[in-house]
Write a protein that holds these residues in place. Structure first.
Motif, PDB file in Angstrom:
ATOM      1  N   UNK A 290     102.002 113.479  -6.803  1.00 30.48           N
ATOM      2  CA  UNK A 290     101.200 113.026  -8.104  1.00 30.48           C
ATOM      3  C   UNK A 290     100.053 113.661  -8.338  1.00 30.48           C
ATOM      4  N   UNK A 291      99.467 114.015  -9.504  1.00 33.66           N
ATOM      5  CA  UNK A 291      98.327 114.499  -9.642  1.00 33.66           C
ATOM      6  C   UNK A 291      97.287 113.647 -10.566  1.00 33.66           C
ATOM      7  N   UNK A 292      96.084 113.871 -10.311  1.00 36.78           N
ATOM      8  CA  UNK A 292      94.931 113.443 -11.038  1.00 36.78           C
ATOM      9  C   UNK A 292      94.060 114.249 -11.427  1.00 36.78           C
ATOM     10  N   UNK A 293      93.931 114.666 -12.663  1.00 38.15           N
ATOM     11  CA  UNK A 293      92.922 115.470 -13.306  1.00 38.15           C
ATOM     12  C   UNK A 293      91.367 115.315 -12.901  1.00 38.15           C
ATOM     13  N   UNK A 294      90.293 116.163 -12.658  1.00 37.59           N
ATOM     14  CA  UNK A 294      88.971 116.054 -12.364  1.00 37.59           C
ATOM     15  C   UNK A 294      88.467 115.207 -13.297  1.00 37.59           C
ATOM     16  N   UNK A 295      88.699 115.562 -14.634  1.00 37.20           N
ATOM     17  CA  UNK A 295      87.936 114.668 -15.837  1.00 37.20           C
ATOM     18  C   UNK A 295      88.287 113.075 -15.344  1.00 37.20           C
ATOM     19  N   UNK A 296      89.489 112.633 -14.953  1.00 36.98           N
ATOM     20  CA  UNK A 296      89.746 111.344 -15.057  1.00 36.98           C
ATOM     21  C   UNK A 296      89.077 110.691 -13.775  1.00 36.98           C
ATOM     22  N   UNK A 297      88.929 111.504 -12.792  1.00 36.05           N
ATOM     23  CA  UNK A 297      88.237 111.231 -11.467  1.00 36.05           C
ATOM     24  C   UNK A 297      86.792 110.883 -11.920  1.00 36.05           C
ATOM     25  N   UNK A 298      86.059 111.751 -12.621  1.00 38.34           N
ATOM     26  CA  UNK A 298      84.776 111.597 -13.215  1.00 38.34           C
ATOM     27  C   UNK A 298      84.554 110.311 -13.889  1.00 38.34           C
TER      28      UNK A 298
END
Length: 159
Positions: free
Chosen positions: A135-143
Motif C-alpha cells: 500500500x502507498x501513501x503520497x507525501x501530500x496526504x502525509x502533510x
C-alpha cells in the motif's frame, strides 16, 4: 534506503498492472516457473519474499490510481525496504507476519511511503515469506495529516 523512481506510465487495468509488476520484479528477483511467482531478496532482513498475484492484487482493489505505479515497481521497492514491526497473525497456518516500509518518488518529485505486509509460513522442510499486501501513501496526504511534518527529499536515498 534507496528511493525507487516510479513513473505514471502504468497500464489501465489490473491484469496488465500485475503482469508488468512481475516482469519488473524479475529484473531484481527470481522467477519461479512452477507457479509463476517472483521472489525478491529483502536486504534489511536477509530473506526472500514471494510476490504472488494475490499480494500484488490486494492493493489494487481500492485506490488503484495511487497504488498502480507502486505495484508495478513492487520488486525493487520491497527489496530496498526495512522491517519496522511484527504482527500477530490471525490464521493458524501463518507463523508470523511483519511490516516493511519502503520509499519511492515519481518524476515530479512526489514522495511515496510504501507499506508491505508479509506472512511467513513454514513446515518441517521449508519456510516461505509471502507478500500479503502492499500500500502507498503520497507525501501530500502525509502533510495534510500532520501540518508540522516537514519532509525534504533531495537525493535518491533517505535515512
Amino acid at each position: 534506503m534507496p528511493l525507487t523512481v516510479i513513473d505514471g506510465n502504468v497500464p489501465g487495468n489490473r491484469a496488465d498492472v500485475l503482469a508488468e509488476a512481475k516482469k519488473n520484479a524479475t529484473k531484481v528477483g527470481k522467477f519461479n516457473p512452477k507457479d509463476g511467482s517472483v521472489s525478491v531478496y529483502v536486504k534489511d532482513i536477509g530473506v526472500d519474499v514471494n510476490l504472488g498475484k494475490d499480494g500484488l492484487k490486494h492493493s489494487l482493489d481500492r485506490r488503484m490510481s495511487e497504488n498502480s505505479p507502486v505495484v508495478v515497481k513492487a520488486g525493487e521497492i520491497i527489496s530496498n525496504s526495512i522491517q519496522i514491526n511484527k504482527l500477530l497473525p490471525r490464521k493458524d497456518e501463518i507463523d508470523e507476519s511483519y511490516v516493511l516500509i519502503g520509499a519511492a518518488k515519481d518524476a515530479d518529485g512526489e514522495f511515496y511511503v510504501v507499506r508491505s505486509v508479509v506472512n511467513r509460513m513454514s513446515n518441517e522442510l521449508t519456510a516461505i515469506d509471502v507478500l500479503y499486501a502492499i500500500n502507498a501513501k503520497k507525501e501530500n496526504r502525509l502533510r495534510s495529516l500532520r501540518p508540522r511534518f516537514q519532509l525534504l527529499v533531495t537525493d535518491s536515498t533517505i535515512s
